[in-house]
Design a protein around this motif. Structure first.
Motif, PDB file in Angstrom:
ATOM      1  N   LEU A  20     -57.815  -6.914 111.645  1.00  0.00           N
ATOM      2  CA  LEU A  20     -58.749  -8.011 111.854  1.00  0.00           C
ATOM      3  C   LEU A  20     -59.843  -8.044 110.790  1.00  0.00           C
ATOM      4  O   LEU A  20     -60.364  -9.104 110.462  1.00  0.00           O
ATOM      5  CB  LEU A  20     -59.385  -7.877 113.247  1.00  0.00           C
ATOM      6  CG  LEU A  20     -58.420  -8.015 114.425  1.00  0.00           C
ATOM      7  CD1 LEU A  20     -59.161  -7.724 115.728  1.00  0.00           C
ATOM      8  CD2 LEU A  20     -57.795  -9.403 114.470  1.00  0.00           C
ATOM      9  N   GLU A  21     -60.198  -6.893 110.268  1.00  0.00           N
ATOM     10  CA  GLU A  21     -61.304  -6.802 109.316  1.00  0.00           C
ATOM     11  C   GLU A  21     -60.918  -7.343 107.945  1.00  0.00           C
ATOM     12  O   GLU A  21     -61.680  -8.035 107.297  1.00  0.00           O
ATOM     13  CB  GLU A  21     -61.746  -5.339 109.179  1.00  0.00           C
ATOM     14  CG  GLU A  21     -62.844  -5.091 108.157  1.00  0.00           C
ATOM     15  CD  GLU A  21     -64.174  -5.697 108.576  1.00  0.00           C
ATOM     16  OE1 GLU A  21     -64.966  -6.027 107.688  1.00  0.00           O
ATOM     17  OE2 GLU A  21     -64.399  -5.859 109.785  1.00  0.00           O
ATOM     18  N   GLY A  48     -72.829   0.474  95.729  1.00  0.00           N
ATOM     19  CA  GLY A  48     -73.094  -0.629  96.642  1.00  0.00           C
ATOM     20  C   GLY A  48     -71.858  -0.995  97.435  1.00  0.00           C
ATOM     21  O   GLY A  48     -70.792  -0.378  97.294  1.00  0.00           O
ATOM     22  N   ASN A  49     -71.963  -2.040  98.251  1.00  0.00           N
ATOM     23  CA  ASN A  49     -70.851  -2.432  99.118  1.00  0.00           C
ATOM     24  C   ASN A  49     -69.642  -2.917  98.322  1.00  0.00           C
ATOM     25  O   ASN A  49     -68.499  -2.653  98.691  1.00  0.00           O
ATOM     26  CB  ASN A  49     -71.306  -3.518 100.091  1.00  0.00           C
ATOM     27  CG  ASN A  49     -72.271  -2.984 101.129  1.00  0.00           C
ATOM     28  OD1 ASN A  49     -72.176  -1.824 101.529  1.00  0.00           O
ATOM     29  ND2 ASN A  49     -73.214  -3.814 101.562  1.00  0.00           N
ATOM     30  N   LEU A  58     -61.881  -1.336 101.729  1.00  0.00           N
ATOM     31  CA  LEU A  58     -62.472  -1.443 103.062  1.00  0.00           C
ATOM     32  C   LEU A  58     -63.981  -1.574 102.908  1.00  0.00           C
ATOM     33  O   LEU A  58     -64.573  -0.904 102.062  1.00  0.00           O
ATOM     34  CB  LEU A  58     -62.144  -0.186 103.862  1.00  0.00           C
ATOM     35  CG  LEU A  58     -62.270  -0.241 105.383  1.00  0.00           C
ATOM     36  CD1 LEU A  58     -61.263  -1.211 105.964  1.00  0.00           C
ATOM     37  CD2 LEU A  58     -62.057   1.149 105.975  1.00  0.00           C
ATOM     38  N   LYS A  59     -64.566  -2.433 103.720  1.00  0.00           N
ATOM     39  CA  LYS A  59     -66.022  -2.545 103.683  1.00  0.00           C
ATOM     40  C   LYS A  59     -66.660  -1.272 104.228  1.00  0.00           C
ATOM     41  O   LYS A  59     -66.086  -0.599 105.082  1.00  0.00           O
ATOM     42  CB  LYS A  59     -66.477  -3.740 104.513  1.00  0.00           C
ATOM     43  CG  LYS A  59     -66.083  -5.092 103.938  1.00  0.00           C
ATOM     44  CD  LYS A  59     -66.572  -6.223 104.837  1.00  0.00           C
ATOM     45  CE  LYS A  59     -66.157  -7.584 104.282  1.00  0.00           C
ATOM     46  NZ  LYS A  59     -66.584  -8.696 105.158  1.00  0.00           N
ATOM     47  N   ARG A  60     -67.844  -0.957 103.726  1.00  0.00           N
ATOM     48  CA  ARG A  60     -68.520   0.245 104.186  1.00  0.00           C
ATOM     49  C   ARG A  60     -68.752   0.186 105.701  1.00  0.00           C
ATOM     50  O   ARG A  60     -68.623   1.194 106.403  1.00  0.00           O
ATOM     51  CB  ARG A  60     -69.865   0.398 103.456  1.00  0.00           C
ATOM     52  CG  ARG A  60     -70.553   1.729 103.730  1.00  0.00           C
ATOM     53  CD  ARG A  60     -71.938   1.731 103.119  1.00  0.00           C
ATOM     54  NE  ARG A  60     -71.906   1.670 101.688  1.00  0.00           N
ATOM     55  CZ  ARG A  60     -71.835   2.745 100.898  1.00  0.00           C
ATOM     56  NH1 ARG A  60     -71.798   3.948 101.431  1.00  0.00           N
ATOM     57  NH2 ARG A  60     -71.808   2.614  99.586  1.00  0.00           N
ATOM     58  N   LEU A  66     -64.740   3.001 111.756  1.00  0.00           N
ATOM     59  CA  LEU A  66     -63.573   3.858 111.925  1.00  0.00           C
ATOM     60  C   LEU A  66     -63.995   5.303 112.178  1.00  0.00           C
ATOM     61  O   LEU A  66     -63.402   6.002 112.999  1.00  0.00           O
ATOM     62  CB  LEU A  66     -62.683   3.786 110.691  1.00  0.00           C
ATOM     63  CG  LEU A  66     -61.950   2.461 110.449  1.00  0.00           C
ATOM     64  CD1 LEU A  66     -61.183   2.521 109.147  1.00  0.00           C
ATOM     65  CD2 LEU A  66     -61.025   2.133 111.601  1.00  0.00           C
ATOM     66  N   CYS A  67     -65.022   5.748 111.462  1.00  0.00           N
ATOM     67  CA  CYS A  67     -65.524   7.111 111.657  1.00  0.00           C
ATOM     68  C   CYS A  67     -66.031   7.301 113.082  1.00  0.00           C
ATOM     69  O   CYS A  67     -65.875   8.370 113.669  1.00  0.00           O
ATOM     70  CB  CYS A  67     -66.643   7.412 110.658  1.00  0.00           C
ATOM     71  SG  CYS A  67     -66.056   7.605 108.960  1.00  0.00           S
ATOM     72  N   SER A  68     -66.647   6.260 113.642  1.00  0.00           N
ATOM     73  CA  SER A  68     -67.153   6.372 115.012  1.00  0.00           C
ATOM     74  C   SER A  68     -66.011   6.498 116.020  1.00  0.00           C
ATOM     75  O   SER A  68     -66.149   7.162 117.042  1.00  0.00           O
ATOM     76  CB  SER A  68     -68.025   5.154 115.359  1.00  0.00           C
ATOM     77  OG  SER A  68     -67.248   3.973 115.469  1.00  0.00           O
TER      78      SER A  68
END
Length: 235
Positions: A20-21, A48-49, A58-60, A66-68
């Motif tokens: 989705l991202e 930067g982003n 992948l966006k930051r 994902l880490c969460s």
């Protein structure tokens, strides 16, 4: 089954989030550019982003999400992460450990280990070890209970253990550590400081004990000494 179910759920959530991202036209293989040796320590830390997305597709913000999802499997705090500070009590414990297996006044055993790697082409010649394959060297000092007191990792495979030790922070710390002298003991007619044990590849110096060199004329006492040193290092 419960653990497997949870793991599959995490996989599904991650896949759905990425799906989705990222728009379809962005879910392609990223071109791998040659990165400088300072990429992770310098460029990545202040990027930067746009830089982040260009390098990791992948966006930051998506990466942090994902880490969460995987927070429950991150490294836990344990006693094994605590460093061992060398004070009188620690040195005495180490010395007692080696004394119990037959070698007095010993702090730890020192040796190197080759770890196979695949170096970059332009650096490959530096990493060919004496056995003929590419490696990096892990030099470690351990106590009688196999606990690491010191590690040095990353030296090219062509470097021998003695050369790495001579340039290491361990050598510098041993040179200026007054405790090793103050905790010396009388053995025969000599005051023996606390030492570390190395094999014949190391250069002999005040705080590093090595075996007598190979000789057909070694005395029984020298043979016994070499046996006890070798046994204490490799038991």
């Amino acid at each position: 089954m419960f653990c497997l179910f949870l793991y599959k759920n995490v996989q599904v959530v991650i896949w759905e989030y990425i799906h989705l991202e990222l728009p379809t036209n962005e879910r392609t293989c990223a071109r791998q550019e040659n990165r400088a040796s300072t990429f992770w320590e310098v460029e990545f830390q202040c990027c930067g982003n746009d830089f982040f997305k260009q390098n990791f597709r992948l966006k930051r913000r998506a990466f942090q999400k994902l880490c969460s999802f995987l927070d429950h499997i991150k490294k836990k705090k344990t006693n094994f992460q605590n460093s061992i500070c060398l004070g009188n009590g620690t040195i005495e414990e180490c010395v007692d450990g080696f004394k119990s297996i037959g070698f007095p006044q010993c702090l730890g055993a020192l040796d190197g280990c080759h770890i196979e790697i695949r170096p970059r082409t332009e650096e490959a010649v530096d990493y060919i070890n004496y056995k003929g394959w590419y490696s990096t060297v892990l030099l470690a000092l351990v106590d009688a209970r196999y606990r690491f007191l010191y590690i040095n990792v990353g030296s090219p495979g062509r470097c021998n253990d003695s050369k790495i030790f001579e340039k290491s922070s361990l050598k510098r710390e041993l040179d200026k550590c007054s405790l090793l002298n103050s905790m010396s003991t009388k053995l025969g007619n000599f005051d023996i400081p606390v030492v570390i044990l190395g094999d014949s590849a190391f250069r002999f110096f005040k705080y590093l004990m090595k075996p007598f060199p190979f000789s057909l004329d070694k005395t029984p006492a020298q043979k016994t000494f070499n046996y006890q040193l070798s046994k204490s290092r490799s038991r």
